[in-house]
Design an enzyme around this catalytic site. Structure first.
Site, mmCIF file in Angstrom:
data_model
loop_
_atom_site.group_PDB
_atom_site.id
_atom_site.type_symbol
_atom_site.label_atom_id
_atom_site.label_comp_id
_atom_site.label_asym_id
_atom_site.label_seq_id
_atom_site.Cartn_x
_atom_site.Cartn_y
_atom_site.Cartn_z
ATOM 1 N N LYS A 35 0.767 -1.102 -0.068
ATOM 2 C CA LYS A 35 0.136 0.076 0.073
ATOM 3 C C LYS A 35 1.015 0.975 -0.174
ATOM 4 O O LYS A 35 2.233 1.088 0.257
ATOM 5 C CB LYS A 35 -1.015 0.007 1.427
ATOM 6 C CG LYS A 35 -0.265 0.128 2.549
ATOM 7 C CD LYS A 35 -1.129 -0.114 3.752
ATOM 8 C CE LYS A 35 -0.413 -0.028 4.920
ATOM 9 N NZ LYS A 35 -1.120 -0.188 6.271
ATOM 10 N N ARG A 130 -9.793 0.002 16.249
ATOM 11 C CA ARG A 130 -9.823 0.865 15.115
ATOM 12 C C ARG A 130 -10.776 0.350 14.211
ATOM 13 O O ARG A 130 -11.858 1.112 13.861
ATOM 14 C CB ARG A 130 -8.363 0.994 14.589
ATOM 15 C CG ARG A 130 -8.500 2.114 13.398
ATOM 16 C CD ARG A 130 -6.926 1.972 12.797
ATOM 17 N NE ARG A 130 -6.165 0.757 12.571
ATOM 18 C CZ ARG A 130 -5.053 0.570 11.701
ATOM 19 N NH1 ARG A 130 -4.265 1.706 11.591
ATOM 20 N NH2 ARG A 130 -4.780 -0.334 11.334
ATOM 21 N N TYR A 255 16.991 30.500 6.552
ATOM 22 C CA TYR A 255 15.753 31.280 7.011
ATOM 23 C C TYR A 255 15.814 31.275 8.473
ATOM 24 O O TYR A 255 16.136 30.503 9.227
ATOM 25 C CB TYR A 255 14.497 30.520 6.392
ATOM 26 C CG TYR A 255 14.199 30.443 5.019
ATOM 27 C CD1 TYR A 255 13.972 31.871 4.535
ATOM 28 C CD2 TYR A 255 14.102 29.497 4.209
ATOM 29 C CE1 TYR A 255 13.673 32.175 3.122
ATOM 30 C CE2 TYR A 255 13.760 29.595 2.794
ATOM 31 C CZ TYR A 255 13.758 31.019 2.383
ATOM 32 O OH TYR A 255 13.258 31.164 0.960
ATOM 33 N N MET A 303 12.297 24.765 1.220
ATOM 34 C CA MET A 303 11.424 23.853 0.185
ATOM 35 C C MET A 303 12.318 22.925 -0.657
ATOM 36 O O MET A 303 11.815 22.034 -1.246
ATOM 37 C CB MET A 303 10.493 24.622 -0.463
ATOM 38 C CG MET A 303 9.775 24.036 -1.580
ATOM 39 S SD MET A 303 8.566 25.189 -2.426
ATOM 40 C CE MET A 303 7.836 26.042 -1.135
#
Length: 358
Positions: A35, A130, A255, A303
């Protein structure tokens, strides 16, 4: 030129890890869990490398259909089951098994008109709370499924562990007892063990094991490493240095001027950032592997880039490769620095990262 950043996927590592798990659970069939795009390793890449697995576990019908379209013939199981009544004809047409864990799914099965029955794995809530039918509901639900013409017989049985990745926690034993008492003498396959169950709880192995993270060379246990079990990391996350700069003591970097050099040094800028899925919250000191050694991240991850302290005497050059995690730098170690789990790191890579078989 090879793309960067890139996730290099080792077919030999995947095959090794499957062999290790088969040895651990020699009496069990293996439902390889692929998955979330094969845990970030590429769904079809992984399925093709693990073509000797007895079946594949998936979270979404779309994943199962992609495997069938890619030529995969093995048993496929939807671990969360189907979500809509319109899914059922697709399960029939493509020979896909489904978990059943909720009354709404039973109602859809009872009301459907299908050309042949669906293979069902009834999920028991043995203590995770769950998904799954409770012990109090089990007999009634099992009887309804047995009476339903759209359900193939025998019905298979499964549960999922809450704490198997805590080897000292006896709760897994409690869950096994609950499941075994409920399902004693019933026909069909049984599956309890995830990766941690297969590695640490041999009595849970049953007819099928459902390993996920261990197939990718990663230990499911915090503080452990896949290598301790003979597992090999299947992913090398690689980028390269795009700048090497002399940096003076007292100068900040990045930053917010978050980090300031205490002494003269050389910094390297690596072309990877949170836009690629590398966590922005990676703290100072998180290791990166450059030219045979660990070097620490300094400043904030941005980023598209992150910065590492190469050391004052570094001879590293622009274009040199940087390994964010992989064979030389276990992803478990990186996850521990960041305060997360390896599962999250490997599954959160974005499409900017090229995934390629090495």
């Amino acid at each position: 030129m090879k793309p960067f950043p890139r996730a290099e996927i080792s077919s030999s590592a995947l095959q090794n890890n499957l062999a290790v798990l088969r040895q651990q659970a020699s009496r069990s069939q293996v439902m390889a869990v692929v998955k979330a795009n094969g845990y970030g390793h590429g769904l079809l890449n992984v399925a093709n490398c693990l073509h000797t697995a007895d079946g594949f576990g998936l979270a979404r019908l779309e994943e199962a259909l992609e495997l069938r379209a890619g030529g995969v013939k093995a048993r496929l199981l939807l671990l969360e089951g189907f979500f809509r009544s319109t899914d059922l004809p697709l399960l029939v047409a493509h020979d896909i098994d489904t978990v059943v864990h909720h009354e709404s799914q039973i109602e859809m099965l009872e009301q459907a008109t299908l050309s042949k029955p669906v293979t069902v794995w009834l999920k028991v809530d043995s203590g995770m709370h769950r998904l799954g039918v409770t012990p109090e509901q089990f007999a009634q639900v099992y009887a309804r499924l047995t009476a339903c013409d759209n359900v193939a017989k025998p019905i298979h049985l499964m549960t999922h562990f809450a704490c198997a990745d805590e080897p000292e926690n006896n709760y897994t034993q409690v869950q096994m007892q609950t499941f075994n008492q409920l399902t004693a003498d019933l026909p069909g396959f049984r599956t309890l063990a995830n990766s941690a169950g297969a590695l640490y709880w041999p009595k849970s192995q049953g007819d099928w094991i459902r390993p996920g993270i261990a197939l990718y060379g990663v230990s499911p246990v915090t503080g452990d490493c896949g290598a301790n079990h003979g597992l090999i990391p299947a992913m090398n996350l690689v980028s390269r240095l795009i700048a090497v700069r002399d940096h003076k003591a007292g100068q900040p970097v990045g930053y917010g001027c978050y980090w300031t050099a205490k002494q003269d040094t050389r910094l390297g800028v690596v072309a990877i950032g949170y836009g690629d899925g590398y966590p922005r919250n990676a703290p100072e000191g998180t290791p990166v592997w450059v030219n045979g050694r660990r070097v620490p991240i300094v400043g904030r991850v941005s980023m598209d880039m992150l910065t590492v302290d190469l050391g004052a005497d570094a001879a590293d050059q622009v274009g040199d490769e940087a390994l964010l995690w992989g064979a030389a730098l276990p992803v478990e170690e990186v996850a521990e620095h960041i305060g997360t789990i390896a599962y999250e790191l490997v599954t959160k890579l974005t499409p900017r990262v090229a995934v390629c078989l090495a």
